[in-house]
Design a protein around this motif. Structure first.
Motif, PDB file in Angstrom:
ATOM      1  N   ARG A   9      21.546  40.168  15.887  1.00 42.93           N
ATOM      2  CA  ARG A   9      22.114  39.149  15.010  1.00 42.93           C
ATOM      3  C   ARG A   9      21.439  39.144  13.652  1.00 42.93           C
ATOM      4  O   ARG A   9      22.082  38.890  12.626  1.00 42.93           O
ATOM      5  CB  ARG A   9      21.993  37.778  15.669  1.00 42.93           C
ATOM      6  CG  ARG A   9      22.483  36.630  14.788  1.00 42.93           C
ATOM      7  CD  ARG A   9      22.450  35.307  15.520  1.00 42.93           C
ATOM      8  NE  ARG A   9      22.810  34.207  14.651  1.00 42.93           N
ATOM      9  CZ  ARG A   9      24.031  33.847  14.327  1.00 42.93           C
ATOM     10  NH1 ARG A   9      25.043  34.559  14.810  1.00 42.93           N
ATOM     11  NH2 ARG A   9      24.269  32.823  13.539  1.00 42.93           N
ATOM     12  N   LEU A  43      24.735  39.858   9.716  1.00 39.81           N
ATOM     13  CA  LEU A  43      26.059  39.519  10.216  1.00 39.81           C
ATOM     14  C   LEU A  43      26.425  38.069   9.928  1.00 39.81           C
ATOM     15  O   LEU A  43      27.574  37.764   9.602  1.00 39.81           O
ATOM     16  CB  LEU A  43      26.145  39.781  11.722  1.00 39.81           C
ATOM     17  CG  LEU A  43      26.105  41.252  12.156  1.00 39.81           C
ATOM     18  CD1 LEU A  43      26.194  41.332  13.676  1.00 39.81           C
ATOM     19  CD2 LEU A  43      27.230  42.045  11.512  1.00 39.81           C
ATOM     20  N   HIS A  44      25.451  37.168  10.044  1.00 42.13           N
ATOM     21  CA  HIS A  44      25.740  35.744   9.849  1.00 42.13           C
ATOM     22  C   HIS A  44      25.448  35.279   8.419  1.00 42.13           C
ATOM     23  O   HIS A  44      25.686  34.123   8.084  1.00 42.13           O
ATOM     24  CB  HIS A  44      24.922  34.901  10.828  1.00 42.13           C
ATOM     25  CG  HIS A  44      23.448  34.958  10.562  1.00 42.13           C
ATOM     26  ND1 HIS A  44      22.676  36.037  10.953  1.00 42.13           N
ATOM     27  CD2 HIS A  44      22.609  34.080   9.938  1.00 42.13           C
ATOM     28  CE1 HIS A  44      21.418  35.812  10.589  1.00 42.13           C
ATOM     29  NE2 HIS A  44      21.362  34.625   9.974  1.00 42.13           N
ATOM     30  N   GLY A  67      29.457  34.712   6.589  1.00 45.52           N
ATOM     31  CA  GLY A  67      29.053  35.479   7.755  1.00 45.52           C
ATOM     32  C   GLY A  67      30.066  35.381   8.875  1.00 45.52           C
ATOM     33  O   GLY A  67      31.055  34.625   8.803  1.00 45.52           O
ATOM     34  N   LEU A  68      29.822  36.153   9.926  1.00 47.36           N
ATOM     35  CA  LEU A  68      30.717  36.190  11.069  1.00 47.36           C
ATOM     36  C   LEU A  68      30.463  35.011  12.003  1.00 47.36           C
ATOM     37  O   LEU A  68      29.322  34.639  12.255  1.00 47.36           O
ATOM     38  CB  LEU A  68      30.517  37.504  11.830  1.00 47.36           C
ATOM     39  CG  LEU A  68      30.888  38.789  11.071  1.00 47.36           C
ATOM     40  CD1 LEU A  68      30.582  40.011  11.927  1.00 47.36           C
ATOM     41  CD2 LEU A  68      32.352  38.779  10.654  1.00 47.36           C
ATOM     42  N   GLN A  70      32.606  32.629  15.520  1.00 48.06           N
ATOM     43  CA  GLN A  70      33.702  32.554  16.466  1.00 48.06           C
ATOM     44  C   GLN A  70      34.586  31.373  16.079  1.00 48.06           C
ATOM     45  O   GLN A  70      34.097  30.256  15.907  1.00 48.06           O
ATOM     46  CB  GLN A  70      33.196  32.382  17.886  1.00 48.06           C
ATOM     47  CG  GLN A  70      32.615  33.634  18.509  1.00 48.06           C
ATOM     48  CD  GLN A  70      33.665  34.713  18.738  1.00 48.06           C
ATOM     49  OE1 GLN A  70      33.592  35.784  18.144  1.00 48.06           O
ATOM     50  NE2 GLN A  70      34.625  34.422  19.611  1.00 48.06           N
ATOM     51  N   PRO A  75      36.863  36.337  16.660  1.00 52.31           N
ATOM     52  CA  PRO A  75      35.884  36.595  15.601  1.00 52.31           C
ATOM     53  C   PRO A  75      36.496  36.310  14.239  1.00 52.31           C
ATOM     54  O   PRO A  75      37.665  36.623  13.979  1.00 52.31           O
ATOM     55  CB  PRO A  75      35.547  38.077  15.778  1.00 52.31           C
ATOM     56  CG  PRO A  75      36.718  38.657  16.494  1.00 52.31           C
ATOM     57  CD  PRO A  75      37.246  37.567  17.373  1.00 52.31           C
ATOM     58  N   TRP A  77      35.458  35.424   9.776  1.00 51.02           N
ATOM     59  CA  TRP A  77      34.483  35.405   8.669  1.00 51.02           C
ATOM     60  C   TRP A  77      34.661  34.105   7.922  1.00 51.02           C
ATOM     61  O   TRP A  77      35.767  33.759   7.483  1.00 51.02           O
ATOM     62  CB  TRP A  77      34.718  36.584   7.733  1.00 51.02           C
ATOM     63  CG  TRP A  77      33.624  36.796   6.719  1.00 51.02           C
ATOM     64  CD1 TRP A  77      32.536  37.585   6.844  1.00 51.02           C
ATOM     65  CD2 TRP A  77      33.540  36.192   5.416  1.00 51.02           C
ATOM     66  NE1 TRP A  77      31.751  37.529   5.721  1.00 51.02           N
ATOM     67  CE2 TRP A  77      32.356  36.678   4.813  1.00 51.02           C
ATOM     68  CE3 TRP A  77      34.323  35.297   4.701  1.00 51.02           C
ATOM     69  CZ2 TRP A  77      31.939  36.308   3.544  1.00 51.02           C
ATOM     70  CZ3 TRP A  77      33.927  34.909   3.432  1.00 51.02           C
ATOM     71  CH2 TRP A  77      32.750  35.417   2.873  1.00 51.02           C
ATOM     72  N   SER A 103      40.524  35.377   9.833  1.00 50.47           N
ATOM     73  CA  SER A 103      40.477  36.141  11.080  1.00 50.47           C
ATOM     74  C   SER A 103      41.836  36.773  11.282  1.00 50.47           C
ATOM     75  O   SER A 103      42.737  36.627  10.442  1.00 50.47           O
ATOM     76  CB  SER A 103      40.126  35.233  12.263  1.00 50.47           C
ATOM     77  OG  SER A 103      41.232  34.395  12.595  1.00 50.47           O
TER      78      SER A 103
END
Length: 402
Positions: A9, A43-44, A67-68, A70, A75, A77, A103
């Motif tokens: 992560r 990623l985040h 960042g990514l 849920q 998934p 952004w 998404s």
């Protein structure tokens, strides 16, 4: 393209993509001459920078952070767009950072504030859910649609707002109105203003039913009001799917206008007509719309008094005109313009070079100084052809010059 990722992560992420000479298959204006995308961070928590230039020399620049995550088990952004600009014809710029969530199933932007040329767009929101709904809203100010060409004179500008939600049905509201300025046209002695006081459009859609009202009013143009009620539909076979008037559903509308002085039209005619045609007089129009978009039915009346028509190139001038006409469906189902009365009268205005002709015309005018023209008949408004002439008399003697 280059990419690196250290894993996990909190692993470092680096992506660089370059593109060149990409042709868009459907929108040539979006064909890319060159583009570059850089992503750095984790990623985040990443920074995204992108630049692009189209073949028509429009340049785009984007800078965003996010960042990514849920989102609804997909998934996505999520972040903020810090900078967005477009040069060239768009001349657009994001003036405040805007939230962005994207998404494969969802897209949401805003609230955003941006300028497009001189137009300020505020509170812009866009939300899309795949195969479910599309929503948008916002407001705009200072949408310039015409310049006066006079230093210090305000440009004709519009303000407005909109909201729309589309699912299997459409609900929407659009309101546009004049905020300042006027329409101008040059003349040999200066510039002439149309004299606009009101320019307004209000359209509402509730469960696919459209109600539209429009109005134009001014000290020279008089008043013009229009209303329309119709049903909208989203054809399943259309690609891409776009809302349209339901061709088989009934519709209704009205158009009413009072023109106290038709002379205001002269400066606003096309360049070719402007040098050769002059009109004047007063007019009153009352029209009603019925039927369906596929088979419309138009009825109403057109009245005019004190009409004047001059055709400079041909040296023709008609004065003291009166028009009484109705619009109605004809026997063939086409809408017809029925001329009940169209009359003109006037005096000879020929100024020939030959003195003998001048003397002859003077003698004729002394016996009968005024000529007349009257006409009656029907015109098919679909083909603009005369159907049958009920009466046509012409006693115009030399009404052939200004």
């Amino acid at each position: 393209a280059q990419a690196s990722y250290s894993g996990g992560r909190d692993g470092k992420l680096g992506i660089q993509i370059n593109a060149k000479d990409h042709t868009h298959p459907q929108v040539p204006a979006l064909s890319i001459a060159q583009a570059q995308l850089n992503i750095d961070g984790r990623l985040h928590d990443m920074q995204l920078n992108a630049t692009a230039q189209t073949h028509n020399q429009t340049a785009y620049r984007l800078r965003a952070t996010g960042g990514l995550i849920q989102h609804n088990d997909n998934p996505a952004w999520r972040g903020r767009v810090q900078q967005l600009t477009a040069s060239g014809p768009l001349d657009a710029e994001l003036t405040h950072a805007a939230d962005l969530l994207i998404s494969t199933q969802h897209l949401s932007i805003g609230p955003a504030r941006l300028t497009v040329r001189d137009t300020q767009i505020d509170a812009l929101r866009i939300t899309w859910q795949r195969q479910q709904s599309f929503e948008t809203s916002g407001r705009f100010t200072h949408w310039v649609i015409a310049s006066s060409g006079i230093e210090g004179e305000p440009k004709l500008s519009l303000n407005g707002y909109w909201s729309a939600r589309a699912t299997h049905t459409l609900d929407a509201h659009l309101h546009i109105e004049r905020s300042q300025g006027d329409l101008h046209r040059p003349t040999p002695t200066g510039r002439v203003a149309m004299g606009l006081d009101t320019l307004q459009l209000d359209a509402r859609v509730q469960s696919n039913r459209l109600r539209l009202n429009a109005a134009v009013q001014g000290r020279h143009v008089g008043s013009l009001k229009a209303q329309l009620q119709a049903m909208l539909e989203l054809p399943e076979a259309s690609a891409p799917q776009t809302w349209r008037l339901a061709p088989e559903q009934s519709w209704s509308g009205q158009l009413s206008g009072k023109q106290p002085a038709l002379e205001w039209l002269n400066p606003f005619l096309s360049l070719n007509l402007r040098d050769n045609i002059r009109v004047g007089g007063q007019a009153d129009i009352q029209l009603r719309l019925a039927g369906t978009p596929r088979t419309p039915q138009l009825t109403g009346t057109i009245q005019a008094q004190a009409l004047r028509l001059a055709w400079v190139e041909q040296g023709l001038r008609l004065d003291n005109g009166t028009l009484h006409a109705t619009v109605a469906p004809g026997a063939n189902g086409h809408t017809e313009l029925i001329l009940h009365q169209l009359t003109f009268s006037g005096q000879s205005r020929v100024i020939p070079q030959d003195r003998r002709i001048q003397s002859a015309l003077a003698a004729i005018n002394a016996q009968s100084p005024a000529g007349t023209l009257s006409a009656q008949g029907r015109i098919d408004l679909r083909t603009l052809e005369g159907l049958r002439s009920e009466e046509h008399t012409s006693e115009l003697k030399s009404l052939t010059n200004l």
